[in-house]
Write an enzyme that holds these catalytic residues in place. Structure first.
Site, mmCIF file in Angstrom:
data_model
loop_
_atom_site.group_PDB
_atom_site.id
_atom_site.type_symbol
_atom_site.label_atom_id
_atom_site.label_comp_id
_atom_site.label_asym_id
_atom_site.label_seq_id
_atom_site.Cartn_x
_atom_site.Cartn_y
_atom_site.Cartn_z
ATOM 1 N N CYS A 41 -17.732 -28.063 -33.218
ATOM 2 C CA CYS A 41 -18.451 -26.947 -33.846
ATOM 3 C C CYS A 41 -19.715 -26.534 -33.079
ATOM 4 C CB CYS A 41 -18.891 -27.259 -35.264
ATOM 5 S SG CYS A 41 -17.543 -27.555 -36.403
ATOM 6 N N GLY B 53 -15.684 -24.032 -31.149
ATOM 7 C CA GLY B 53 -14.948 -23.917 -32.406
ATOM 8 C C GLY B 53 -14.299 -22.556 -32.483
ATOM 9 N N ASN C 70 -22.589 -29.575 -37.252
ATOM 10 C CA ASN C 70 -21.683 -30.007 -36.189
ATOM 11 C C ASN C 70 -21.608 -31.532 -36.250
ATOM 12 O OD1 ASN C 70 -22.099 -30.453 -32.616
ATOM 13 N ND2 ASN C 70 -20.243 -30.539 -33.809
ATOM 14 N N GLY C 71 -20.417 -32.051 -36.430
ATOM 15 C CA GLY C 71 -20.265 -33.501 -36.452
ATOM 16 C C GLY C 71 -19.326 -33.942 -37.536
ATOM 17 N N TYR D 66 -15.813 -32.624 -21.391
ATOM 18 C CA TYR D 66 -15.009 -31.453 -21.765
ATOM 19 C C TYR D 66 -15.686 -30.456 -22.692
ATOM 20 C CZ TYR D 66 -11.533 -28.905 -24.592
ATOM 21 O OH TYR D 66 -10.852 -27.947 -25.279
HETATM 22 O O1 LIG Z 1 -4.186 -34.075 -22.926
HETATM 23 P P1 LIG Z 1 -4.460 -32.904 -23.818
HETATM 24 O O2 LIG Z 1 -4.291 -33.254 -25.248
HETATM 25 O O3 LIG Z 1 -3.682 -31.694 -23.410
HETATM 26 O O4 LIG Z 1 -6.009 -32.565 -23.721
HETATM 27 C C1 LIG Z 1 -6.713 -32.432 -22.523
HETATM 28 C C2 LIG Z 1 -6.698 -31.024 -22.001
HETATM 29 O O5 LIG Z 1 -7.233 -30.102 -22.991
HETATM 30 C C3 LIG Z 1 -8.391 -29.491 -22.499
HETATM 31 O O6 LIG Z 1 -8.141 -28.195 -22.005
HETATM 32 P P2 LIG Z 1 -8.261 -26.845 -22.873
HETATM 33 O O7 LIG Z 1 -7.106 -25.990 -22.621
HETATM 34 O O8 LIG Z 1 -8.540 -27.169 -24.295
HETATM 35 O O9 LIG Z 1 -9.598 -26.132 -22.395
HETATM 36 P P3 LIG Z 1 -10.176 -25.671 -20.987
HETATM 37 O O10 LIG Z 1 -9.604 -24.307 -20.693
HETATM 38 O O11 LIG Z 1 -11.645 -25.639 -21.231
HETATM 39 O O12 LIG Z 1 -9.817 -26.659 -19.941
HETATM 40 C C4 LIG Z 1 -8.861 -30.377 -21.379
HETATM 41 O O13 LIG Z 1 -9.619 -29.647 -20.426
HETATM 42 C C5 LIG Z 1 -7.569 -30.868 -20.791
HETATM 43 O O14 LIG Z 1 -7.024 -29.886 -19.928
HETATM 44 N N1 LIG Z 2 -16.309 -30.130 -35.352
HETATM 45 C C1 LIG Z 2 -17.266 -30.199 -36.234
HETATM 46 O O1 LIG Z 2 -18.429 -30.379 -35.918
HETATM 47 C C2 LIG Z 2 -16.810 -30.115 -37.663
HETATM 48 C C3 LIG Z 2 -17.870 -30.070 -38.741
HETATM 49 C C4 LIG Z 2 -17.289 -30.451 -40.087
HETATM 50 N N2 LIG Z 2 -16.947 -31.845 -40.125
HETATM 51 C C5 LIG Z 2 -16.073 -29.592 -40.408
HETATM 52 O O2 LIG Z 2 -14.965 -30.069 -40.341
HETATM 53 O O3 LIG Z 2 -16.229 -28.438 -40.686
HETATM 54 MG MG LIG Z 3 -8.292 -28.066 -19.771
#
Ligand SMILES: O=P(O)(O)OC[C@H]1O[C@H](OP(=O)(O)OP(=O)(O)O)[C@H](O)[C@@H]1O
Ligand SMILES: NC(=O)CC[C@H](N)C(=O)O
Ligand SMILES: [Mg+2]
Length: 502
Positions: free
Chosen positions: A2, A28, A101-102, A257
Site C-alpha cells: 500500500c 497498490g 500501509n502494513g 522490489y
Molecule cells: O516469482 P513471481 O511470483 O512471479 O514474483 C516475482 C516477479 O514479480 C515482480 O514483477 P512485477 O511484474 O510484479 O513488477 P515489475 O514490472 O515491477 O517487475 C518481480 O519483479 C518479479 O519479476
Molecule cells: N499492503 C498493505 O499495506 C495493506 C494494508 C491493510 N492491511 C489492507 O489490507 O488494506
Molecule cells: Mg518483475
C-alpha cells in the site's frame, strides 16, 4: 505494501493528493481513496480500481479543503470489498480518518479486546479498521474536547502498546490536523517533507520520497521507527518518539522490489542499492563459474533492470533488452489471484527473437517469489531460440511468508519453500539458477554509509522481528489468504462502508 500520503497545505489539496497517488500506484493497484477536510467537514472518495479510474472530475470537485490524506491499496488482510478501500472513517471522537500501509499481526485479538473494553464494533475484516479504532479509543480516553499535540502523542504511545506488526500510518483528526506514525521496528516506510509557498509552509507525508519530489516538496527525513509527527491545521509541526523500545528493522524487500528506484528510503537510495545488488550477483557468478559461457544478459522488466545492467557491466557481457514490456499492464506480483498473475505475464512481456537465437542468455530478475514470472519467461526464451537459458535472482530464495504488509501469506505458494536451489532450477526449467546470498543482499542494500544494521528479512530467513509469530498464526493466515481462500471469498459489496462518498 500500500501507499499512503497526507498533505497540510495553504490551498486545496485534492489535485496534489491525486498526483501523489499516481506516483505511489506501484504500491497498490486494487483500490484508492482520498479524504479532505474543510471547516470541520470531511469529504471522501474511495473505491476499488486504479487511481485514474476511481477519481473522476465530479469526485475531485467535491474534495474540498487544504488538508487531506490518501491511500492506494494492495490487500494483505480482510477482503477485496470496496468497503475495505482506505482511508477508513470513524465518527467518534472528533471524526478521524486513517490510511495504513502494513499488516497487524494481532488484529483479531485487538478486535475482541476493543469490543469487550470499549464496545466498539468493527464491521469489515480489515486490520486497518481495527487500527483506526485503537487510535480512536486512545484519543477518546484523553477525555478532552480540544486536543494538543502531546495528547495525540500520548494516545499513539498507547496505540504502539496495543499493536503488533508492521504499520506506517497517516491519519487526520477533525479540528486538530494530520498525524503520521511508524511501527516501533520501522518495518514499513514513511517520510515527510515540506515546501515554502507565498502563503506559508506546507507539509507532506508519503510512503516514498518520490511522491514528495514529484510534488515539489523537499524531503525532510524518514519518520523514525516508533516516532509520530503531528501537523496542526494551522501548519505547526511537532514530533515525538512514542515507542517504548524502538529498533530499526526496515523491510529489505522494499529495496529488492516494492519501492520505486528513485526513492530514498531510510537514507538509502533504492536505485544505488539495486545497482550494488547487481554487482554482488556478478561477483557470485564469477566465483561460481569463472569460465561461464554467457553471451548476453537480459533483464526481466521492469524492476530488475537496474541490477541487471550493473551485473552485465561487471561480467563484461553484453546487456540487451530482450523482452519488451507492455506499458499498459501493471505489476503482476501484486495482482490478487494466481490466474490473473499467470495470464498477465504473457500479456506484459514479449521476446525479441533476435536477441535469443542461438545464444546462451542469462535472464536476471530482482526476485523469484511464486515462480509465476520466471517459468513463463524461460519458456519464452526457449521459444525465441535461446541455446541455453540461465537465470539469476538479485534476491535470495523467498522461502517464508510475509506477515508485515506483503501478500505472501502461504508458504506453499512460494516456489522456494522447502526446495533446494537445484529443485527450483528444475521446477522453473532453467539450465542454471543462481541466487544472491542474504549477506550480500544486506551489504548491497546498506552500502558503506548506512547506519542500519538490521533489516526485516523474514521472507528470506524466517526471522520475524516482532517476535510474536508462531505456527498457529501461519496456519490462520494461510487459511484466510491462500489463493484458494481468496477466490472462494467473492467480492462482497454488501459490507457496510462507513464513508460519505462524494
Ligand atoms: O516469482 P513471481 O511470483 O512471479 O514474483 C516475482 C516477479 O514479480 C515482480 O514483477 P512485477 O511484474 O510484479 O513488477 P515489475 O514490472 O515491477 O517487475 C518481480 O519483479 C518479479 O519479476
Ligand atoms: N499492503 C498493505 O499495506 C495493506 C494494508 C491493510 N492491511 C489492507 O489490507 O488494506
Ligand atoms: Mg518483475
Amino acid at each position: 505494501m500500500c501507499g499512503i500520503a497526507g498533505l497540510v497545505a495553504r490551498s486545496p489539496v485534492n489535485q496534489s493528493l491525486f498526483d501523489a497517488l499516481t506516483v505511489l500506484q506501484h504500491r497498490g493497484q486494487d483500490a484508492a481513496g482520498i479524504v479532505t477536510c474543510q471547516n470541520g467537514k470531511l469529504s471522501m472518495r474511495k473505491d476499488n480500481g486504479l487511481v485514474k479510474d476511481v477519481f473522476h472530475t465530479r469526485h475531485m470537485r467535491k474534495l474540498h479543503g487544504n488538508i487531506g490524506i490518501a491511500h492506494v491499496r494492495y490487500p494483505t488482510a480482510g477482503s477485496n470489498s470496496s468497503a475495505e478501500a482506505q482511508p477508513f472513517y470513524v465518527n467518534s471522537p472528533f471524526g478521524i480518518v486513517l490510511a495504513h500501509n502494513g499488516n497487524l499481526t494481532n488484529a483479531e485479538q485487538i478486535k475482541q479486546d476493543l469490543y469487550r473494553e470499549d464496545m466498539r464494533h468493527i464491521n469489515t475484516t480489515s486490520d486497518s479498521e481495527v487500527l483506526l479504532n485503537v487510535l480512536a479509543r486512545e484519543l477518546q480516553r484523553q477525555g478532552k474536547l480540544k486536543l494538543d499535540h502531546q495528547d495525540v502523542f500520548d494516545a499513539i504511545q498507547r496505540v504502539h502498546r496495543w499493536c503488533r506488526g508492521g504499520y506506517a500510518v497517516v491519519a487526520m483528526i477533525v479540528g486538530f490536523g494530520l498525524v503520521a506514525f511508524r511501527d516501533p521496528n520501522g518495518i514499513r516506510p514513511v517520510v515527510f517533507g515540506s515546501r515554502e509557498t507565498e502563503l506559508g509552509k506546507e507539509y507532506m507525508v508519503a510512503s516514498e520520497s518520490v511522491a514528495l519530489n514529484v510534488l515539489g516538496f523537499e524531503l525532510e527525513r524518514d519518520i523514525a521507527p516508533g516516532e509520530a509527527i503531528c501537523i496542526t491545521e494551522e501548519g505547526q509541526l511537532n514530533t515525538r518518539q512514542c515507542a517504548d523500545n524502538p529498533s530499526y528493522s526496515p523491510c529489505l524487500f522494499e529495496h529488492v522490489y516494492l519501492a520505486r528506484p528513485d526513492s530514498l528510503m531510510d537514507g538509502i537510495s533504492v536505485y544505488k542499492a539495486r545497482m550494488r545488488m547487481g554487482e554482488a550477483l556478478a561477483d557470485k557468478i564469477i566465483a561460481e563459474r569463472p569460465e561461464h559461457d554467457i553471451d548476453v544478459v537480459i533483464p526481466i522488466p521492469d524492476t530488475s533492470r537496474t541490477s541487471a545492467l550493473e551485473l552485465a557491466m561487471k561480467l563484461g557481457v553484453k546487456y540487451r533488452e530482450g523482452f519488451v514490456k507492455n506499458r499498459y499492464i501493471a505489476r503482476t506480483f501484486i495482482m490478487p489471484g494466481q490466474k490473473q498473475r499467470q495470464k498477465s505475464v504473457r500479456q506484459k512481456l514479449n521476446a525479441i527473437d533476435l536477441e535469443f537465437q542461438g545464444k546462451n542468455v542469462l535472464l536476471v530478475d530482482d526476485s523469484i517469489v511464486r515462480g509465476t514470472t520466471c517459468k513463463q519467461i524461460i519458456e519464452m526464451a526457449r521459444d525465441a531460440g535461446a541455446a541455453k537459458v540461465y537465470f539469476a535472482s538479485a534476491a535470495p530464495p523467498v522461502r517464508y511468508p510475509n506477515v508485515y504488509g506483503i501478500d505472501m501469506a502461504s508458504a506453499d505458494e512460494l516456489i522456494a519453500h522447502e526446495r533446494s536451489v537445484e529443485e527450483i532450477q528444475q521446477q522453473i526449467g532453467a539450465d542454471w539458477l543462481v541466487y544472491q546470498d542474504l549477506d550480500q543482499l544486506v551489504n548491497a542494500t546498506r552500502g558503506s554509509k548506512s547506519q542500519i544494521t538490521n533489516f526485516d528479512a523474514s521472507v528470506f530467513n524466517g526471522e520475524y522481528v516482532t517476535g510474536d509469530i508462531d505456527d498457529a498464526y501461519f496456519a490462520r493466515l494461510d487459511a484466510e489468504r491462500n489463493d484458494q481462500a481468496k477466490s472462494n471469498s467473492e467480492l462482497n459489496d454488501s459490507e457496510i462502508s462507513l464513508h460519505n462518498s462524494v
